[in-house]
Motif scaffolding. Structure first.
Motif, mmCIF file in Angstrom:
data_model
loop_
_atom_site.group_PDB
_atom_site.id
_atom_site.type_symbol
_atom_site.label_atom_id
_atom_site.label_comp_id
_atom_site.label_asym_id
_atom_site.label_seq_id
_atom_site.Cartn_x
_atom_site.Cartn_y
_atom_site.Cartn_z
ATOM 1 N N PRO A 133 17.931 36.591 -3.280
ATOM 2 C CA PRO A 133 18.478 36.520 -1.923
ATOM 3 C C PRO A 133 18.467 35.085 -1.395
ATOM 4 C CG PRO A 133 16.906 38.321 -2.113
ATOM 5 C CD PRO A 133 16.786 37.524 -3.372
ATOM 6 N N GLY A 134 19.543 34.718 -0.704
ATOM 7 C CA GLY A 134 19.612 33.395 -0.104
ATOM 8 C C GLY A 134 19.783 32.265 -1.088
ATOM 9 N N GLY A 185 23.673 34.888 -3.755
ATOM 10 C CA GLY A 185 22.856 36.086 -3.653
ATOM 11 C C GLY A 185 23.017 36.781 -2.317
ATOM 12 N N PRO A 186 22.356 37.906 -2.144
ATOM 13 C CA PRO A 186 22.419 38.641 -0.873
ATOM 14 C C PRO A 186 22.006 37.754 0.300
ATOM 15 C CG PRO A 186 21.321 39.944 -2.565
ATOM 16 C CD PRO A 186 21.501 38.579 -3.143
ATOM 17 N N LYS A 238 18.682 27.106 -3.195
ATOM 18 C CA LYS A 238 18.788 27.911 -1.993
ATOM 19 C C LYS A 238 20.083 27.533 -1.278
ATOM 20 C CE LYS A 238 13.755 28.263 -1.385
ATOM 21 N NZ LYS A 238 13.613 29.716 -1.525
ATOM 22 N N SER A 239 20.689 28.491 -0.613
ATOM 23 C CA SER A 239 21.986 28.214 0.015
ATOM 24 C C SER A 239 21.872 27.162 1.112
ATOM 25 C CB SER A 239 22.594 29.500 0.581
ATOM 26 O OG SER A 239 21.792 30.026 1.632
ATOM 27 N N ASN A 240 20.686 27.045 1.734
ATOM 28 C CA ASN A 240 20.537 26.025 2.768
ATOM 29 C C ASN A 240 20.218 24.643 2.194
ATOM 30 O OD1 ASN A 240 17.829 26.308 2.085
ATOM 31 N ND2 ASN A 240 17.260 27.331 3.987
ATOM 32 N N GLN A 241 20.430 24.479 0.896
ATOM 33 C CA GLN A 241 20.445 23.151 0.286
ATOM 34 C C GLN A 241 21.873 22.613 0.145
ATOM 35 O OE1 GLN A 241 17.292 24.515 -3.012
ATOM 36 N NE2 GLN A 241 17.984 22.427 -3.337
ATOM 37 N N LEU A 242 22.856 23.473 0.335
ATOM 38 C CA LEU A 242 24.236 23.101 0.020
ATOM 39 C C LEU A 242 24.908 22.357 1.163
ATOM 40 C CD1 LEU A 242 25.390 26.365 -1.763
ATOM 41 C CD2 LEU A 242 24.663 24.217 -2.811
ATOM 42 N N MET A 243 25.768 21.410 0.802
ATOM 43 C CA MET A 243 26.561 20.642 1.756
ATOM 44 C C MET A 243 27.926 20.376 1.125
ATOM 45 S SD MET A 243 23.630 17.907 3.010
ATOM 46 C CE MET A 243 23.478 17.149 1.387
ATOM 47 N N SER A 270 13.433 22.379 -0.567
ATOM 48 C CA SER A 270 13.269 23.815 -0.759
ATOM 49 C C SER A 270 12.172 24.297 0.181
ATOM 50 C CB SER A 270 12.880 24.120 -2.211
ATOM 51 O OG SER A 270 12.570 25.489 -2.380
ATOM 52 N N VAL A 271 12.505 25.247 1.065
ATOM 53 C CA VAL A 271 11.538 25.762 2.032
ATOM 54 C C VAL A 271 11.597 27.283 2.075
ATOM 55 C CG1 VAL A 271 11.437 23.726 3.512
ATOM 56 C CG2 VAL A 271 13.235 25.408 3.891
ATOM 57 N N GLU A 272 10.508 27.889 2.516
ATOM 58 C CA GLU A 272 10.434 29.341 2.678
ATOM 59 C C GLU A 272 10.621 29.741 4.146
ATOM 60 O OE1 GLU A 272 10.293 31.030 -0.186
ATOM 61 O OE2 GLU A 272 10.157 29.061 -1.164
ATOM 62 N N LEU A 273 10.121 28.916 5.082
ATOM 63 C CA LEU A 273 10.265 29.104 6.534
ATOM 64 C C LEU A 273 9.710 30.435 7.027
ATOM 65 C CD1 LEU A 273 13.706 27.434 7.359
ATOM 66 C CD2 LEU A 273 11.389 26.523 7.608
ATOM 67 N N GLU A 274 8.617 30.886 6.444
ATOM 68 C CA GLU A 274 7.926 32.077 6.940
ATOM 69 C C GLU A 274 6.792 31.716 7.890
ATOM 70 O OE1 GLU A 274 8.388 35.613 3.852
ATOM 71 O OE2 GLU A 274 7.147 33.989 3.051
ATOM 72 N N SER A 275 6.501 30.418 7.995
ATOM 73 C CA SER A 275 5.496 29.931 8.934
ATOM 74 C C SER A 275 6.200 29.284 10.118
ATOM 75 C CB SER A 275 4.587 28.902 8.252
ATOM 76 O OG SER A 275 3.831 28.180 9.211
#
Length: 445
Positions: free
Chosen positions: A66-67, A129-130, A184-189, A147-152
């Motif tokens: 996912p992501g 991914g989903p 991760k998709s939030n690495q893309l530009m 690369s981050v998880e961002l659960e905190s």
């Protein structure tokens, strides 16, 4: 892989066509091997040889989570973290992969007996991914390496403060020095349209790092008129700091180690240049003792170039060798911002010059997504330019890393992955023509 490459090279391939491609079971990648992590034990850093430790292996395509996105890599580049990985210094990166693997069943994928390295890429999205909505198959992209998880909650003002922040391809697996990468998709530009694949791949890590370190409020918050001392001003990192200083109305004082490198800085537009080798600066008398007289001589030289002013900002990354001098020459109330320690991690400086003059030392590490996006946007607009000097094949990555380790390079060195030759992938020829001299400034120097 041939089917994927043909689709990328064809002018009329649609997003649906890319979505219909078969993902191969394996791909070629540059790796280090866990069972070789002690191969350089006991040797000095300077004699450790990346050509002996870097391999090109056929490895399985990882499961897509996912992501995340699978990207066909057309080109990548070598950064200093690739050198550190290749010489297993300061520690083996397999410790990073083991710790990441303990985080969740999904991250367990990264804990392998091999490490696919590389923290830059330019390429084409193959699958997402989903939960990925902003990107789809066929999108031409570059990737930044955060690369981050961002659960905190800690990472939600600045993602670099996420407790699970990692550098992709260094502290995670499935990096960009390969035919396929997992990000991760939030690495893309978006890929800058006027650049070739190898040109677009080369700025990512260093451009974003320099942006945060020098321009961002999280770094030195450079403003117009600032005097900025830039160590290694023609190198992979310093060449972007020099461009940001010039583009932002600051005055870069470029420190280099040869007349050839000084000439590159002049071509970028810098006027204040110090050739530290030609002028014979030796900041250490011996291994244990610094020489404050050399700090003073260095400070006097800087003032000669600035009309009598000390520097507002020092762009630090050499570390131990230069840090004492950096603290000394900074003006009262100025900032020393540091992102690395390529000459050694144990910094020494005279704290009287820090506390009595209200100077600040700021630690800076890579960049958050917004900073990386802004840095890439400046590349796409032709305000900042890639500093690619030479390109290698995937099989030659060991030699590329060797050259970076020995400081035999200028600017950045690129690596072709799926791209069969240099110069491919340009979509905006008109814009490219406007900036061609700047794009090629570092070529074949």
């Amino acid at each position: 892989m041939n089917e994927i490459l043909d689709a990328i090279l064809a002018p009329d391939t649609t997003s649906a066509d890319f979505a219909g491609l078969t993902i191969p079971e394996s791909y070629r990648a540059v790796t280090v091997h866990k069972d070789e992590a002690e191969m350089f034990a006991g040797l000095e850093s300077k004699v450790k040889d990346p050509r002996k430790s870097l391999h090109v292996d056929e490895v399985p395509v990882p499961e897509l989570g996912p992501g995340e996105a699978l990207v066909a890599v057309m080109a990548s580049s070598v950064n200093y973290n690739s050198v550190w990985t290749s010489i297993f210094e300061p520690v083996s990166t397999f410790g990073f992969l083991e710790r990441y693997g303990r985080l969740s069943p999904l991250t367990k994928r990264h804990d392998l007996p091999y490490h696919v390295i590389g923290s830059d890429l330019a390429g084409v999205v193959l699958r997402t991914g989903p939960g990925v909505n902003a990107w789809g198959p066929g999108d031409e992209v570059v990737a930044h390496c955060l690369s981050v998880e961002l659960e905190s909650s800690d990472g939600h003002n600045d993602t670099m403060l996420d407790p699970e922040q990692r550098i992709w391809g260094f502290e995670t697996n499935f990096g960009g020095l390969a035919e396929i990468a997992l990000v991760k998709s939030n690495q893309l530009m978006p890929k800058p349209q006027h650049l070739s694949w190898e040109e677009a791949a080369s700025p990512g890590l260093v451009n974003s790092t320099a942006y945060r370190q020098l321009v961002s409020q999280n770094g030195a918050a450079m403003k117009q008129g600032d005097n900025v001392l830039i160590w290694g001003a023609s190198g992979g990192l310093g060449s972007y700091a020099t461009q940001f200083a010039l583009a932002g109305g600051a005055n870069p004082i470029c420190v280099v180690s040869s007349d050839q490198k000084a000439e590159i800085c002049r071509k970028m537009g810098a006027e204040a240049i110090i050739d530290r080798n030609a002028e014979g600066y030796k900041f250490w008398k011996d291994e244990h003792t610094q020489d404050p007289k050399e700090w003073k001589r260095f400070g006097k030289r800087i003032r000669e170039l600035t009309g009598g002013e000390d520097v507002d900002i020092v762009f630090e990354h050499p570390g131990r060798e230069t840090f004492g001098a950096s603290v000394y020459v900074t003006r009262k109330g100025g900032t020393i911002v540091t992102c690395a320690s390529t000459s050694g991690y144990n910094h020494e400086y005279d704290n009287r010059y820090l506390w009595m003059s209200l100077k600040r030392i700021v630690g800076s590490h890579f960049a958050n997504y917004r900073e990386a996006w802004e840095a890439n946007r400046l590349i796409a607009k032709g305000k900042i330019h890639p500093t690619l000097s030479k390109t290698y094949t995937l099989e030659e990555t060991g030699q590329a890393a060797y050259d970076v380790h020995r400081n035999l390079h200028q600017g950045k060195v690129g690596v072709l992955a799926l791209a069969p030759e240099e110069g491919m992938g340009v979509r905006d020829e008109e814009m490219r023509a406007k900036h061609l001299d700047a794009i090629n400034r570092f070529r074949n120097v």
